[in-house]
Write an enzyme that holds these catalytic residues in place. Sequence first.
Site, mmCIF file in Angstrom:
data_model
loop_
_atom_site.group_PDB
_atom_site.id
_atom_site.type_symbol
_atom_site.label_atom_id
_atom_site.label_comp_id
_atom_site.label_asym_id
_atom_site.label_seq_id
_atom_site.Cartn_x
_atom_site.Cartn_y
_atom_site.Cartn_z
ATOM 1 N N TYR A 189 0.794 -1.231 0.000
ATOM 2 C CA TYR A 189 0.000 0.000 0.000
ATOM 3 C C TYR A 189 0.826 1.281 0.000
ATOM 4 O O TYR A 189 0.367 2.310 -0.468
ATOM 5 C CB TYR A 189 -0.959 0.005 1.205
ATOM 6 N N CYS A 190 2.023 1.232 0.549
ATOM 7 C CA CYS A 190 2.856 2.438 0.608
ATOM 8 C C CYS A 190 3.780 2.501 -0.603
ATOM 9 O O CYS A 190 4.455 1.520 -0.919
ATOM 10 C CB CYS A 190 3.688 2.447 1.889
#
Length: 568
Positions: A527-528
């Site tokens: 997600y990052c």
Amino acid sequence: MDTKPDDGVYKWWAQSDDTIQSILNSDQKWQTLKHNGVLFPPDYQPHSIPVYYDGKPVKLDPEQEEVATMYASMLESDYIQKKQFNENFWAAWKELLGKNHTIKSLAKCDFSKIWEHLLTEKETKLNRTSEEKKAEKELKAKFEDAYKYALVDGRKEKVQQFKIEPPGLFRGRGTHPKMGMLKKRIQPEDITINIGRLEDVPPPPTGHKWGGVVSNNTVLWVAAFKDAINNKNKYVQFASGSSMKAMNDYLKYQTARSLKDCIEKIREDYKQQWTEKQESDRQLGVAIYFIDKLALRVGNEKDDEEEADTVGCCSLRVEHVSLVAPSSIKFDFLGKDSIRYENTVEVEKEVYKCVKGFIEGKKKSDMLFHKINPSKLNDHLKSYMEKLSAKVFRTYNASITLDRELKKLEREITSDMSVAEKVSIFNSANRQVAILCNHQRAAPKTFDTSVETMEKKIEDQETYLERLQQALKEPPKKPTQPLLPKTPESISSKIEAIKKKIDDLKQEKKMKIENKTVSLTTSRTNYCDPRITIAWCKRTDVPVAKLFSKTLQDKFPWALDCPNNYTF
């Protein structure tokens, strides 16, 4: 086919985003494709150890024994205590046993002798010499190398999951209704091969033939087969670090970065929607608020007969939310992978008022947002940005949170800090993202033991430090165990090294305790934006390998080229 990887690096990320997008949008994914097929698990080797039924040994045929051994291997797992798991296993095994078999009930079966055999095998494997382990590893790698790569348009691309999963008992997550069902052995006849030229079709194992052969250059898989448990197609695809997969990853984060240009407009609009006359508008505004502020997944309706009862934002039911006066809402539901989301949050007063209205007159089993669905929500979001969907919010909020937290905590980093201390600071920032995204895990069964082991290591090092400090003041007259350095200079040097080691161990213990039930890996790898982490490593002199394994570095080659001042 030669399967050694190329030495040259295909730097597709040096092209413009539009060019990369046009490559992905093209109907034709490749012009030529060659590979060696898939690797099947070895055939089952019978051990002839009986199951005991009502106290008496019962011999099984190889197929029955194989499934019994699957069950025996799980005797110490939590699954054995689950009614659904046992019912599904018994249904599958009973079919193999046949109507006239001696065994009539799972409750009267004793699998302990097979379990003991498996423990002995495991112990034998663990007791191999380092030379034996190394030789086996090298032989295995040499054998698997032939399947690891495909030749795509003359370029080597890594293949993911080229090994066909061996038969076993389906586990599932949480309370999956199909846990315990038998995953049967996949045969070549179940496999469809995708290849460039038909004359390049890899040979199937002796005595078998492929279920089908196609030459479909509009897809990015090399083999396909049906998953008998969920009745869905499964694909052997290119690895996450392959150019096509990596391009998708890269553009995913580029899209999330673009959201910052319109996020304030979206927030202004959904606040306006809370006071609209149409209930569908109010529901849309509140749902987007939840997705934005709480990083909830959009959700969809599920078939309870097929999957565990997991929900997301649009599929929340009245039973999943509780109003807590004056302006808080308690959420309690099973999210993706059956991870429980339990959170009480203070919300805007208008949101509280809206949710109260959505609940009125409904049963607990009714949908909270009965006038909207994921398609309607995503169509609305696309009016702001062509590629925008609810999923992008999760990536955006995870990345922006990590970026801001790291910049805030970076002020605490000093030149004399150890790498372990810096990694601890990174994990503090990463932890905020994991909490936001509800990335939880069950506490490891060995957690208490591993903490005790670390405490013992710290205690031993502190005892050794005391001896060193004493030796510096007054050198011992006789040799001691463990031996101490002989000169004052070497003792002083050792003291500093041990102090650093103690600090590192304490940092490691602190992180382990803080992250007992928090999964830091999921947010960091999925997600990052990886450029945030890599740029931080460059700025703080932390080796990238401390946060990204070799596998992850292979997945994100484009991120490794980012400058140290990269900002999401």
